[in-house]
Design an enzyme around this catalytic site. Structure first.
Site, PDB file in Angstrom:
ATOM      1  N   TRP A   1      10.427 -25.495 -25.288  1.00 50.36           N
ATOM      2  CA  TRP A   1      11.382 -24.678 -26.059  1.00 50.36           C
ATOM      3  C   TRP A   1      11.515 -23.275 -25.471  1.00 50.36           C
ATOM      4  O   TRP A   1      10.519 -22.680 -25.054  1.00 50.36           O
ATOM      5  CB  TRP A   1      10.957 -24.578 -27.525  1.00 50.36           C
ATOM      6  CG  TRP A   1      10.842 -25.896 -28.233  1.00 50.36           C
ATOM      7  CD1 TRP A   1       9.727 -26.428 -28.796  1.00 50.36           C
ATOM      8  CD2 TRP A   1      11.891 -26.854 -28.469  1.00 50.36           C
ATOM      9  NE1 TRP A   1      10.008 -27.652 -29.362  1.00 50.36           N
ATOM     10  CE2 TRP A   1      11.326 -27.934 -29.172  1.00 50.36           C
ATOM     11  CE3 TRP A   1      13.249 -26.907 -28.151  1.00 50.36           C
ATOM     12  CZ2 TRP A   1      12.064 -29.054 -29.563  1.00 50.36           C
ATOM     13  CZ3 TRP A   1      13.986 -28.023 -28.539  1.00 50.36           C
ATOM     14  CH2 TRP A   1      13.398 -29.067 -29.237  1.00 50.36           C
TER      15      TRP A   1
ATOM     16  N   CYS B   1      14.840 -28.351 -36.201  1.00 49.29           N
ATOM     17  CA  CYS B   1      13.562 -29.025 -36.499  1.00 49.29           C
ATOM     18  C   CYS B   1      13.282 -29.034 -38.004  1.00 49.29           C
ATOM     19  O   CYS B   1      13.133 -27.980 -38.619  1.00 49.29           O
ATOM     20  CB  CYS B   1      12.424 -28.321 -35.761  1.00 49.29           C
ATOM     21  SG  CYS B   1      10.804 -28.962 -36.228  1.00 49.29           S
TER      22      CYS B   1
ATOM     23  N   PRO C   1       4.211 -28.036 -26.159  1.00 53.18           N
ATOM     24  CA  PRO C   1       4.167 -26.993 -27.193  1.00 53.18           C
ATOM     25  C   PRO C   1       5.161 -27.330 -28.311  1.00 53.18           C
ATOM     26  O   PRO C   1       6.301 -27.699 -28.026  1.00 53.18           O
ATOM     27  CB  PRO C   1       4.621 -25.726 -26.461  1.00 53.18           C
ATOM     28  CG  PRO C   1       4.690 -26.073 -25.020  1.00 53.18           C
ATOM     29  CD  PRO C   1       4.825 -27.557 -24.918  1.00 53.18           C
ATOM     30  N   THR C   2       4.720 -27.236 -29.553  1.00 49.59           N
ATOM     31  CA  THR C   2       5.602 -27.604 -30.665  1.00 49.59           C
ATOM     32  C   THR C   2       5.908 -26.418 -31.566  1.00 49.59           C
ATOM     33  O   THR C   2       5.142 -25.447 -31.637  1.00 49.59           O
ATOM     34  CB  THR C   2       4.973 -28.719 -31.530  1.00 49.59           C
ATOM     35  OG1 THR C   2       3.719 -28.266 -32.027  1.00 49.59           O
ATOM     36  CG2 THR C   2       4.787 -30.008 -30.756  1.00 49.59           C
ATOM     37  N   VAL C   3       7.012 -26.515 -32.255  1.00 51.52           N
ATOM     38  CA  VAL C   3       7.338 -25.608 -33.350  1.00 51.52           C
ATOM     39  C   VAL C   3       7.088 -26.365 -34.649  1.00 51.52           C
ATOM     40  O   VAL C   3       7.165 -27.605 -34.641  1.00 51.52           O
ATOM     41  CB  VAL C   3       8.822 -25.164 -33.292  1.00 51.52           C
ATOM     42  CG1 VAL C   3       9.061 -24.261 -32.117  1.00 51.52           C
ATOM     43  CG2 VAL C   3       9.784 -26.335 -33.293  1.00 51.52           C
TER      44      VAL C   3
ATOM     45  N   TYR D   1      12.297 -40.756 -38.978  1.00 49.69           N
ATOM     46  CA  TYR D   1      12.060 -40.818 -37.526  1.00 49.69           C
ATOM     47  C   TYR D   1      11.526 -42.195 -37.131  1.00 49.69           C
ATOM     48  O   TYR D   1      11.829 -42.689 -36.041  1.00 49.69           O
ATOM     49  CB  TYR D   1      11.068 -39.722 -37.088  1.00 49.69           C
ATOM     50  CG  TYR D   1      11.743 -38.391 -36.821  1.00 49.69           C
ATOM     51  CD1 TYR D   1      12.264 -37.643 -37.873  1.00 49.69           C
ATOM     52  CD2 TYR D   1      11.889 -37.897 -35.530  1.00 49.69           C
ATOM     53  CE1 TYR D   1      12.900 -36.432 -37.647  1.00 49.69           C
ATOM     54  CE2 TYR D   1      12.527 -36.684 -35.296  1.00 49.69           C
ATOM     55  CZ  TYR D   1      13.028 -35.963 -36.350  1.00 49.69           C
ATOM     56  OH  TYR D   1      13.665 -34.774 -36.114  1.00 49.69           O
TER      57      TYR D   1
HETATM   58  N1  LIG Z   1       4.432 -32.970 -33.912  1.00 48.72           N
HETATM   59  C1  LIG Z   1       4.296 -31.658 -34.442  1.00 48.72           C
HETATM   60  C2  LIG Z   1       5.220 -31.474 -35.590  1.00 48.72           C
HETATM   61  C3  LIG Z   1       6.272 -30.536 -35.294  1.00 48.72           C
HETATM   62  C4  LIG Z   1       7.239 -31.144 -34.316  1.00 48.72           C
HETATM   63  O1  LIG Z   1       7.272 -32.357 -34.084  1.00 48.72           O
HETATM   64  N2  LIG Z   1       8.054 -30.291 -33.737  1.00 48.72           N
HETATM   65  C5  LIG Z   1       8.997 -30.751 -32.748  1.00 48.72           C
HETATM   66  C6  LIG Z   1      10.389 -30.259 -33.076  1.00 48.72           C
HETATM   67  S1  LIG Z   1      11.040 -31.041 -34.523  1.00 48.72           S
HETATM   68  C7  LIG Z   1       8.621 -30.152 -31.411  1.00 48.72           C
HETATM   69  O2  LIG Z   1       8.392 -28.964 -31.298  1.00 48.72           O
HETATM   70  N3  LIG Z   1       8.577 -30.978 -30.381  1.00 48.72           N
HETATM   71  C8  LIG Z   1       8.317 -30.521 -29.058  1.00 48.72           C
HETATM   72  C9  LIG Z   1       8.312 -31.647 -28.066  1.00 48.72           C
HETATM   73  O3  LIG Z   1       8.425 -32.796 -28.485  1.00 48.72           O
HETATM   74  O4  LIG Z   1       8.207 -31.358 -26.869  1.00 48.72           O
HETATM   75  C10 LIG Z   1       2.900 -31.442 -34.916  1.00 48.72           C
HETATM   76  O5  LIG Z   1       2.231 -32.437 -35.048  1.00 48.72           O
HETATM   77  O6  LIG Z   1       2.528 -30.284 -35.160  1.00 48.72           O
END
Ligand SMILES: N[C@@H](CCC(=O)N[C@@H](CS)C(=O)NCC(=O)O)C(=O)O
Length: 288
Positions: free
Chosen positions: A37, A4, A72-74, A137
């Site tokens: 994740w 990421c 959930p995001t990282v 992207y």
């Molecule tokens: N969209 C996130 C930015 C971070 C992000 O896009 N992380 C991706 C990995 S590069 C993620 O965890 N995606 C999880 C998913 O799409 O389910 C935010 O706005 O905080």
């Protein structure tokens, strides 16, 4: 999640400032399962401090019914006492590390967010995020020829602007590495190995840009940065993830053999652009 780019800048900043002594790092695998994740890269497939298997568990703790319904995001920063997430704003976390976490920086830590340049850094950071980190992207995930071509031109125009900027500056803000450089690096280092092909961002490769290529190599050759760079992981994530494979028609799940990444070790000679050729970082003022 080591592939990421948004998490990458946070991981680099933590290492450079010596915050790895006070903030632990849990690392998820590069493929999402239905619950999102998973901490597959840590011992026992659990975050080393929180002891949880899924990233989602951090987000669940903040929900009244204990079940977070969004994705959930990282990156996410969690409190080790409550196990709750405290911040997942990837854009500002590096700046909080630079400022709010200053009392915990290692001795001789670099000043990545010098006061005199903050306005310029903030402005540049928005440009880098919109036009480069996210811009690529927009190219890769375009859903029409028109959207693709628009994003393609916007992205390569932004690279040209940065190429020009680096003509007479060793780093984006001049003589020293700052927060802005750490944001640009994750996209540059993924570019030739994955974005060029998987995202059809193929007007030029990074190695075709005289200044950007040497600049990116200079950043890569800093040990804390090199140790956070995983070319093979980028290829596996972007080329083989079920949601990304269709982007470039990878129906047989082939991981591309190239490109040769040993070129990242080639020597760099950009010191003459700086008043301090021997130094890449300005040390922060002590007193904390
Ligand atoms: N969209 C996130 C930015 C971070 C992000 O896009 N992380 C991706 C990995 S590069 C993620 O965890 N995606 C999880 C998913 O799409 O389910 C935010 O706005 O905080």
């Amino acid at each position: 999640m080591p592939a990421c780019p948004h998490a990458h800048k946070v991981v680099i900043t933590r290492r450079l400032l010596g915050l790895d002594k006070v903030i632990s790092l849990g690392t998820t695998g590069i493929f999402r399962d239905p619950k999102g994740w998973v901490f597959t890269e840590d011992e026992g497939e659990k975050d080393p401090v929180l002891g949880i298997h899924y990233l989602k568990e951090i987000y669940d703790r903040d929900c009244p019914d204990g079940d977070y319904k969004e994705r959930p995001t990282v990156p996410v920063i969690a409190d080790t006492v409550t196990g709750k997430g405290v911040n997942n704003d990837h854009f500002w976390i590096p700046i909080y590390f630079d400022t709010a976490w200053k009392p915990f920086h290692k001795a001789g830590a670099p000043d990545l967010y010098p006061e005199a340049f903050r306005e310029e850094i903030n402005e540049l950071n928005h440009f880098i995020f919109e036009r480069i980190n996210n811009g690529v992207y927009d190219v890769g995930f375009a859903r029409s020829q028109e959207a693709y071509e628009k994003a393609y031109h916007r992205f390569f125009e932004a690279l040209d602007i940065l190429e020009k900027r680096l003509e007479d500056r060793r780093f984006l803000l001049g003589d020293y590495i700052t927060d802005s450089d750490i944001r640009l690096y994750p996209t540059l280092v993924r570019f030739d190995a994955v974005y060029f092909q998987v995202f059809h961002a193929n007007k030029k490769k990074l190695i075709d840009y005289k200044n950007l290529w040497a600049y990116a190599r200079e950043l890569y050759q800093i040990s804390e940065i090199k140790e956070s760079t995983y070319f093979d992981i980028y290829k596996r994530h972007y080329q083989l993830s079920p949601h990304l494979k269709p982007l470039w028609g990878n129906i047989y799940s082939i991981k591309a053999k190239g490109p040769d990444v040993s070129v990242w070790e080639e020597p760099v000679d950009r010191g003459h652009l700086s008043a301090y050729p021997e130094e890449k970082f300005k040390k922060e003022q002590s007193g904390y």
